[in-house]
Write an enzyme that holds these catalytic residues in place. Sequence first.
Site, PDB file in Angstrom:
ATOM      1  N   GLU A 133       0.875  -1.190   0.000  1.00  0.00           N
ATOM      2  CA  GLU A 133       0.000   0.000   0.000  1.00  0.00           C
ATOM      3  C   GLU A 133       0.902   1.227   0.000  1.00  0.00           C
ATOM      4  OE1 GLU A 133      -3.578  -0.102   2.129  1.00  0.00           O
ATOM      5  OE2 GLU A 133      -3.613   2.039   2.565  1.00  0.00           O
ATOM      6  N   ARG A 134       0.650   2.121  -0.925  1.00  0.00           N
ATOM      7  CA  ARG A 134       1.463   3.333  -1.091  1.00  0.00           C
ATOM      8  C   ARG A 134       2.927   2.998  -1.353  1.00  0.00           C
ATOM      9  NH1 ARG A 134      -2.933   6.032  -2.155  1.00  0.00           N
ATOM     10  NH2 ARG A 134      -4.388   6.102  -0.433  1.00  0.00           N
ATOM     11  N   ASN A 195      -3.426  -1.621   7.507  1.00  0.00           N
ATOM     12  CA  ASN A 195      -4.773  -2.071   7.135  1.00  0.00           C
ATOM     13  C   ASN A 195      -4.644  -3.578   6.944  1.00  0.00           C
ATOM     14  OD1 ASN A 195      -5.836   0.613   6.939  1.00  0.00           O
ATOM     15  ND2 ASN A 195      -4.722   0.803   5.025  1.00  0.00           N
ATOM     16  N   LYS A 275      -4.007  -0.185  13.994  1.00  0.00           N
ATOM     17  CA  LYS A 275      -4.816   0.926  13.463  1.00  0.00           C
ATOM     18  C   LYS A 275      -6.264   0.543  13.736  1.00  0.00           C
ATOM     19  CE  LYS A 275      -6.095   3.081   9.029  1.00  0.00           C
ATOM     20  NZ  LYS A 275      -5.696   3.289   7.621  1.00  0.00           N
ATOM     21  N   GLU A 279     -10.626   5.066   9.133  1.00  0.00           N
ATOM     22  CA  GLU A 279     -10.784   4.767   7.709  1.00  0.00           C
ATOM     23  C   GLU A 279     -11.456   3.410   7.499  1.00  0.00           C
ATOM     24  OE1 GLU A 279      -7.327   7.411   5.721  1.00  0.00           O
ATOM     25  OE2 GLU A 279      -6.706   5.378   6.153  1.00  0.00           O
ATOM     26  N   ARG A 312      -1.966   3.417  16.982  1.00  0.00           N
ATOM     27  CA  ARG A 312      -1.898   4.619  16.151  1.00  0.00           C
ATOM     28  C   ARG A 312      -3.012   5.614  16.513  1.00  0.00           C
ATOM     29  NH1 ARG A 312      -2.220   3.949  10.552  1.00  0.00           N
ATOM     30  NH2 ARG A 312      -0.570   5.399  10.009  1.00  0.00           N
ATOM     31  N   LYS A 353       1.024  10.695  13.692  1.00  0.00           N
ATOM     32  CA  LYS A 353       1.637  11.318  12.521  1.00  0.00           C
ATOM     33  C   LYS A 353       2.160  12.698  12.917  1.00  0.00           C
ATOM     34  CE  LYS A 353      -0.969   8.725   9.153  1.00  0.00           C
ATOM     35  NZ  LYS A 353      -1.761   8.637   7.920  1.00  0.00           N
ATOM     36  N   ASP A 358      -2.330  14.415   7.450  1.00  0.00           N
ATOM     37  CA  ASP A 358      -1.904  13.169   6.810  1.00  0.00           C
ATOM     38  C   ASP A 358      -0.679  13.340   5.916  1.00  0.00           C
ATOM     39  OD1 ASP A 358      -1.888  10.568   5.996  1.00  0.00           O
ATOM     40  OD2 ASP A 358      -3.731  10.640   4.836  1.00  0.00           O
ATOM     41  N   GLU A 380       5.315   9.783  13.818  1.00  0.00           N
ATOM     42  CA  GLU A 380       5.304   8.974  12.591  1.00  0.00           C
ATOM     43  C   GLU A 380       5.533   9.837  11.346  1.00  0.00           C
ATOM     44  OE1 GLU A 380       1.887   6.307  12.245  1.00  0.00           O
ATOM     45  OE2 GLU A 380       2.117   6.222  10.080  1.00  0.00           O
ATOM     46  N   GLU A 386       4.069   9.038  -0.606  1.00  0.00           N
ATOM     47  CA  GLU A 386       2.660   9.046  -1.030  1.00  0.00           C
ATOM     48  C   GLU A 386       2.208  10.414  -1.545  1.00  0.00           C
ATOM     49  OE1 GLU A 386      -0.126   7.955   2.028  1.00  0.00           O
ATOM     50  OE2 GLU A 386      -1.849   8.431   0.771  1.00  0.00           O
TER      51      GLU A 386
HETATM   52  C1  GCU Z   1      -3.229   7.582   4.473  1.00  0.00           C
HETATM   53  C2  GCU Z   1      -3.021   6.644   3.314  1.00  0.00           C
HETATM   54  C3  GCU Z   1      -3.629   5.298   3.569  1.00  0.00           C
HETATM   55  C4  GCU Z   1      -3.175   4.761   4.914  1.00  0.00           C
HETATM   56  C5  GCU Z   1      -3.435   5.756   6.012  1.00  0.00           C
HETATM   57  C6  GCU Z   1      -2.846   5.342   7.363  1.00  0.00           C
HETATM   58  O1  GCU Z   1      -4.554   7.953   4.558  1.00  0.00           O
HETATM   59  O2  GCU Z   1      -3.564   7.204   2.161  1.00  0.00           O
HETATM   60  O3  GCU Z   1      -3.231   4.446   2.526  1.00  0.00           O
HETATM   61  O4  GCU Z   1      -3.812   3.566   5.212  1.00  0.00           O
HETATM   62  O5  GCU Z   1      -2.831   6.978   5.666  1.00  0.00           O
HETATM   63  O6  GCU Z   1      -1.877   5.963   7.778  1.00  0.00           O
HETATM   64  O7  GCU Z   1      -3.354   4.450   8.005  1.00  0.00           O
END
Ligand code: GCU
Length: 675
Positions: A133-134, A195, A275, A279, A312, A353, A358, A380, A386
């Site tokens: 991811e990313r 995730n 996490k 989201e 997180r 973060k 973000d 973080e 990204e």
């Molecule tokens: C950003 C990112 C996601 C990631 C999220 C995170 O939003 O776009 O891909 O999952 O950060 O830090 O959990």
Amino acid sequence: MDSAWLNNNRIREQLKNDVFTLLPNRIAENDVVKKQLYTEIVEWLKLPVTFDKENASIVLIEENNKYDNDESFDVQEKNGQIIIIGNNSKALLYGFYSLIRMKLTGKLKTGIHTPSQSLRMINHWDQTDGSIERGYSGASIFFGNFNKLDNPDKGNFNVKLINGDIFRHDTKRLVYYARMLASVGINSISINNVNVRGQGIELITNKYLNGVQEIADIFRKFGIKLFLSINWAAPKLIGGLETSNPLDDKVKKFWRDICKNIYSYIPDFGGFVVKADSEGEPGPYQYGCDHAQGANMLADAIKPFDGLIIWRAFVYNSHQDWRNRKNDRAKAAFENFASLDGKFSSNVILQMKFGPIDFQTAEPLQPLFGKLRNTNQMMEFEITAEYLGHQIDINYVLPQWCKMINFNTEYEDLPDPKAGAILRETAVDSNNTGIAAVGNVGMSEHWTGNPLAQSNLYGYGRLCWDNQLSAEEILKEWIIQMFPSIKKESKDKIYSIMITSNKTYVDYCAPLGVGFMVVPHYHYGPSVNGYEYDRWGTYHFADRNGVGVDRTIKTGSGFVSMYSKKLANKFENPDTTPMDVMLFFHHLNYDFILPNNKTLIQTIYDLHFRGYENVKKYVKQWNCLKHDIEESIYDTVQVCLNEQLKNALEWRDQVNTYFYRMSGVKDSLGRKIYS
Ligand code: GCU
């Protein structure tokens, strides 16, 4: 693969007259780090080790309990010998890599070297299908045991795994990576995406623990602990339970059993990264519990094994509404966690973060730093680019990270109110604090897509180890090690491109900290209104009169009140707000005169013209390096630069045109802005 800052041939050439000795000579059977240190010298560098101290030029001495910090090493120069002393073999390993760096850069720094931060971590967002991811560097180095006919390294993940084995088993590459990390002092990694879905949820079970153990065994040799990201709902999803409620005894038992089992494979397992409630991921809120209850339940389960829970703080309700300007995503972490200060167990770490939103190109510090006084914390960063150009655009990000670590929270009652120092000062257990960052490597030829993006991995480690280092010093170090044999003019050219690259990128992106004018979800290239009415809460509110997010106490969302009084006073007023985050805090009219004595609209135009012109210069400068730099690095960067030029042009023209159409104000220098 060898085209990283640690190239054994180059190092051997530099150290060819050196002879090492390790004291005491004996290596205990279970001291895998000392064995590795020996292997590094004898097999990797092919340099001699002697038992006779007098004949050695480099003496590595283990002296238990000599220093307060078990990771510190002391460098001394005596009678033509370099002596490195540490409490244990891990400290010596750090000393060894530092010595290599010092030899290559020609600067021997004697004295005790102690890390600024206890935990220096990389979070990999790798997934069990081999994708990341990313990720912008090809496939995962950990996962994906692919059918060779397919090409997952080029991003094709529509491939079949061999016998359902999810691990790549590329030991050689993992050893090399572990070496790169240890050489800059990284001591922890998590290997899977935050995730956690599908097979990823089962990494904590017998089904996959053999594979995880294989990776942990490699990293342990380099002093690096392995962590796993977990899915909060695992009890329900894979445990056969009807709930994942943290107060439920069966759920508690599920996690205790999971922990016990993991430690039977990996006795020094680091712990879990979580996490939750963000989201769309599950979390304790589903059960009416708060995040302290959620985290502490896991902390209890892992405590008997000395494990950690990295929780997180990137928790927010993604259903924002652009109609309601009081509802502000920047406030989310503070609203969720400020009241929980003091409620987390001593083996829980809150990972935040660096900024409140973000990983944008410019954000102020997350206001929880300094506000929390009784909570272990980690800051973080995102090494993977990204929002910072996908490792296509050159972007040496250290200037931004240095700024964040040195960000002054202006709390008058803290001995050192800078963010990096606060991590220790406000901890419950200062061993359980530090810095984490999302990693940026993959199977790509030079590890990081654009080879110059390696500097961010290198620099991240160096900065975590020594918070006082400057972005300039770190970059110089990296260039010397990466390109030791090129001409001085060439080194200078690379330096001048890279040291300005972050500023250049910021110049052509969303202006003055307003953020998020990127192509939605993909996050490369401009889309001024891409997120404007979106549920993710990332708006710029541009209209015919002005642009920016009013986060002031008086007229805005009130986010500013979350800082110390002194800082809040500064951010409340545009006259005292730093330019780079001006539109993060204020909605200003286009004719507002900024501290640079220009109007806001003219500043927006100027930044965007300048950003593009700089990339044009980079292309020219890079072309001059053709005959001096290893071909594959030269070519890869050139391809990236051509892409970057197109990207910068698109950003320049879309942003300038957008604001010209909105404001109707012409560029005072008469440059071409499309209508
Ligand atoms: C950003 C990112 C996601 C990631 C999220 C995170 O939003 O776009 O891909 O999952 O950060 O830090 O959990």
